[in-house]
Design a protein around this motif. Structure first.
Motif, short mmCIF file in Angstrom:
data_model
loop_
_atom_site.label_atom_id
_atom_site.label_comp_id
_atom_site.label_asym_id
_atom_site.label_seq_id
_atom_site.Cartn_x
_atom_site.Cartn_y
_atom_site.Cartn_z
N UNK A 72 31.17 -10.43 -18.90
CA UNK A 72 32.59 -10.57 -19.18
C UNK A 72 33.33 -10.72 -17.86
N UNK A 73 34.13 -11.79 -17.75
CA UNK A 73 34.85 -12.08 -16.50
C UNK A 73 36.35 -12.19 -16.82
N UNK A 74 37.14 -11.40 -16.10
CA UNK A 74 38.61 -11.44 -16.23
C UNK A 74 39.21 -12.01 -14.95
N UNK A 75 39.51 -13.30 -14.88
CA UNK A 75 40.20 -13.82 -13.70
C UNK A 75 41.67 -13.38 -13.72
N UNK A 76 42.34 -13.36 -12.58
CA UNK A 76 43.79 -13.12 -12.58
C UNK A 76 44.48 -14.20 -13.41
N UNK A 77 45.42 -13.79 -14.25
CA UNK A 77 46.09 -14.74 -15.16
C UNK A 77 47.47 -15.10 -14.63
N UNK A 78 47.91 -16.30 -14.98
CA UNK A 78 49.29 -16.67 -14.68
C UNK A 78 50.08 -16.71 -15.99
N UNK A 79 51.41 -16.57 -15.92
CA UNK A 79 52.22 -16.46 -17.15
C UNK A 79 52.49 -17.81 -17.80
N UNK A 80 51.45 -18.47 -18.26
CA UNK A 80 51.62 -19.74 -18.97
C UNK A 80 50.79 -19.69 -20.24
N UNK A 81 50.83 -20.79 -20.99
CA UNK A 81 50.01 -20.85 -22.19
C UNK A 81 48.54 -21.07 -21.86
N UNK A 82 48.24 -21.36 -20.60
CA UNK A 82 46.86 -21.53 -20.12
C UNK A 82 46.63 -20.56 -18.97
N UNK A 83 46.41 -19.28 -19.27
CA UNK A 83 46.44 -18.26 -18.22
C UNK A 83 45.39 -18.43 -17.13
N UNK A 84 44.28 -19.12 -17.43
CA UNK A 84 43.21 -19.25 -16.44
C UNK A 84 43.11 -20.67 -15.88
N UNK A 85 44.18 -21.44 -15.98
CA UNK A 85 44.08 -22.85 -15.59
C UNK A 85 43.78 -23.03 -14.09
N UNK A 86 44.14 -22.05 -13.27
CA UNK A 86 43.90 -22.19 -11.84
C UNK A 86 42.45 -21.90 -11.47
N UNK A 87 41.84 -20.93 -12.10
CA UNK A 87 40.49 -20.51 -11.72
C UNK A 87 39.40 -21.10 -12.60
N UNK A 88 39.73 -21.53 -13.81
CA UNK A 88 38.70 -21.95 -14.76
C UNK A 88 37.92 -23.19 -14.33
N UNK A 89 38.55 -24.22 -13.75
CA UNK A 89 37.75 -25.39 -13.35
C UNK A 89 36.63 -25.06 -12.38
#
Length: 746
Positions: free
Chosen positions: A123-140
């Protein structure tokens, strides 16, 4: 009011032009200020998630984890020293700075190892941003790393709710594309209705109303958070409502322009036609706007900022649309109406088709009421199976590797709830004890409490259920987990499932009071205007039925899956998002009441005209005339709204798709089964009791003593309206006639 507007045409146009230009110029900035937050003030689950965000670098809380899974070949096990090291290195590599993760290689992570020891999950919890895609920065970057990694020759795969829901695809697009589609469809309908240049007039009114509403929402964003969903509602629901209101006024103006004395080219004849049309149709528009605003007040009073912001924007949509229809539209009709009504053709207010339909319903009212009522009840029946919650994780899978990976996780015995665990905050020294307590709750599939999930004296214990937390069984287990956690002082239960439970309580805990408030206020407004007790009660009952029918359609399509893939290329979601039914009620209750108002308004006009002429039996003739003169209008208006909601359903957000489906289904059901068949049948069956209005209630609701006794009969020289001002009918007063009004009678 209309005479004043026509006497101040340039200031009126200038004000709307400024609002249109400023609102349009600032609309992009307004959208940027919209929020993706969905908070629940003063709720323990919200407090837990806020603490998680503050103490643990915006990780976890309401945001579900990413899941890494691998199954090693037959004969190998993942707990060998070599595999353990590779797995530990991979998990550390994909965990962004500030994030947190857990695997079986960590102390206390044994719950992430399958019984046959060939499959493991991290289970991995990246830092989230306040958007509808919370992991868009780290997921790619995480996806790229995972795709390039093999463990013991087996491919590692990435899954979890953020991947399965498609929210890794970047920011959602704005509503411009969908609005243009809806506007094009509306233009086609309007062209068929008017067959002249008048078809562009309602679209022009919508083009002014939408940017103006965005401008007012911009002011609200300076006071409170406003949900990102509002942009779609303003653009598409605003499009439909503004066009509907303008359509009603323009249609009535055309009818008035065809009357003797108001069909000349001179300014007085043009002024008289505009004044009469707004005095009658404008009154219905104002009443419709009021009923929509009242129903949306149900959202404003909820203790949920997200839904309150939807309610604020929803209130503005009908109010601005009414203001445009009653001020700017009369100026345009007076100045350009005749020029736009080209090629001009003879106007026939009565629809042959709807006259025949009304004739059938009034000849067989009991049979019509029974058949249409049975159809409504059949459509509404699935509402008893309505399941509130986030979509089940398994239903989010649309094929491909992430879906197969999650299915493998479930088959290996980890439990569906691992995709959305409950996160329990405890004092750092009590994590192991809490882990033992939670593991003993019946229905819990796994518990982890890594040593490195402790900061500033707090520790995190993740616990997940065997069944999906959106299911009945899973929700019962989540309640048990929350109750067990709360038995220890200072412990808070957060995460998505805990917040869902708090959301349901906040939204639906006082549902009965909200329904009573909306129903009572709507009854008062309709009773005062229609001078009837029976008609408002009938309208409320029919609105409740049509709303339940819309819920039933949504359950069938989205929860049961009968048509979701065919219509939307999306599998069933298994549960209806918590906020959708309440928002559907608030919008659909008011919008469907529009058509009831349009029809009853016209039936009452005809009833008063026939009474003034000395007719004794006014029921059937007034129903037939009312339906024949509003059927085409209501059908066209409903079709325009349906096209707007269809465009709304193309928004790439599943919650919005479900919401739009309910509105589209509800508006079509309401305009056909309810208003086209059931309403005229019931009005016919009720007969003269439709107009029962006790004197005591009249004195309470109507401020003018002369109006308290019942409906007033208009002079035959003026068009009848739904509410006459003191001293004469609305048309007489508006047109400046010196003829006295006819005294009222029951």
């Amino acid at each position: 009011m209309t005479r004043w507007v026509l006497s101040h045409r340039w200031p009126v146009v200038l004000v709307w032009l400024v609002l249109f230009l400023v609102g349009g110029a600032m609309s992009s900035g307004t959208i940027d200020k919209l929020s993706f937050e969905s908070r629940l003030p003063d709720k323990p689950a919200q407090e837990a998630n806020d603490t998680l965000a503050q103490r643990f670098a915006q990780t976890g809380g309401k945001n579900a984890p990413l899941l890494l899974v691998v199954t090693v070949p037959q004969g190998a096990t993942v707990d060998s020293e070599d595999v353990r090291g590779q797995w530990s290195d991979l998990v550390a590599k994909v965990t962004p700075e500030g994030g947190r993760s857990v695997s079986y290689a960590d102390t206390g992570g044994e719950a992430l190892l399958s019984e046959d020891r060939r499959t493991t999950v991290a289970m991995v919890y990246p830092p989230a941003n306040p958007t509808n895609n919370p992991y868009e920065q780290s997921l790619p970057a995480i996806k790229q790393t995972v795709e390039q990694t093999r463990i013991a020759g087996a491919q590692v795969e990435l899954t979890g709710q953020p991947v399965l829901s498609g929210r890794d695809s970047g920011a959602e697009r704005g509503p411009i594309y969908e609005t243009l589609i809806g506007a094009l469809g509306a233009l086609v309908v309007l062209a068929l209705v008017f067959a002249s240049g008048l078809a562009v007039v309602p679209l022009l009114m919508a083009a002014v109303a939408i940017p103006t509403t965005f401008l007012l929402v911009r002011a609200i964003t300076g006071i409170t958070d406003v949900s990102f969903i509002v942009q779609y509602l303003i653009a598409l629901i605003g499009l439909g409502i503004a066009i509907d209101y303008a359509l009603l006024v323009v249609t009535r103006w055309r009818e008035e322009r065809a009357k003797p004395g108001a069909d000349g080219p001179g300014p007085e004849a043009r002024r008289l036609a505009v004044v009469r049309s707004v005095a009658s149709a404008g009154h219905a528009v104002a009443l419709s706007g009021a009923t929509v605003a009242i129903s949306l007040a149900a959202l404003v009073v909820l203790p949920v900022p997200f839904l309150r912001s939807v309610g604020y924007a929803g209130l503005l949509i009908p109010l601005v649309s009414v203001a445009v229809a009653l001020t700017l539209l009369p100026v345009l009709l007076y100045s350009w109406g005749d020029k736009l009504d080209r090629p001009r053709r003879a106007h026939r207010p009565d629809s042959r088709m709807w006259t025949r339909i009304a004739g059938v319903t009034t000849r067989r009212p009991a049979l019509t009421a029974a058949l249409s009522g049975a159809a409504l009840i059949a459509l509404a029946a699935p509402v008893f199976a309505l399941q509130l919650g986030q979509p089940a994780t398994a239903t989010l899978a649309q094929g491909g590797k992430p879906a197969a990976a999650f299915e493998r996780i479930v088959d290996a015995g980890f439990g569906e709830g691992i995709a959305r665990p409950v996160e329990v905050l405890v004092e750092a020294g009590g994590a192991e004890a809490m882990k033992g307590d939670l593991a003993g709750v019946d229905g819990v599939a796994g518990v982890v409490a890594p040593a490195d999930w402790q900061r500033d004296g707090l520790g995190i214990v993740d616990v997940w259920t065997t069944a999906d937390p959106s299911s009945d069984d899973g929700r019962a287990v989540v309640d048990g987990v929350i109750d067990t956690a709360r038995q220890t002082p200072g412990v808070l239960a957060g995460g998505g499932p805990a917040q869902d439970a708090a959301f349901i309580e906040a939204v639906y805990g006082s549902l009965g009071l909200i329904l009573v408030f909306v129903g009572l206020l709507t009854f008062i407004v309709l009773a005062r205007t229609l001078r009837s007790v029976v008609l408002p009660l009938k309208a409320l009952v029919l609105n409740a039925l049509s709303t339940c029918a819309a819920y039933g359609v949504v359950v069938l399509i989205w929860q049961k899956g009968y048509g979701s893939e065919l219509l939307f290329d999306t599998p069933a979601v298994g549960a209806i998002t918590i906020w959708v039914p309440m928002a559907v009620f608030a919008f659909l209750f008011g919008l469907s009441m529009d058509y009831e108002v349009f029809i009853l308004h016209r039936i009452r006009e005809t009833h008063l005209e026939l009474e003034a002429e000395g007719e004794r039996d006014t029921v059937i003739p007034s129903v037939v005339t009312g339906i024949s003169r509003t059927g085409r209008l209501v059908t066209s208006a409903a079709l325009i709204l349906f096209l707007a909601f269809t465009a709304l359903a193309s928004i790439p957000v599943t919650d919005v798709k479900v919401f739009a489906t309910a509105l589209a289904a509800g508006i079509i059901i309401d305009a056909t089964v309810v208003r086209g068949l059931l309403t005229p049948a019931l009005v016919t069956l009720l007969g003269r009791s439709n107009w029962w209005f006790p004197r005591a209630l009249g004195r309470l609701l109507v401020t003018t003593p002369g109006q308290a006794s019942g409906p007033r009969s208009p002079s035959s020289s003026a068009a009848a309206t739904a509410e006459e001002p003191p001293g004469g009918t609305a048309d007489q007063t508006a047109a400046g006639s010196s003829e006295p009004g006819v005294s009222g009678r029951v």
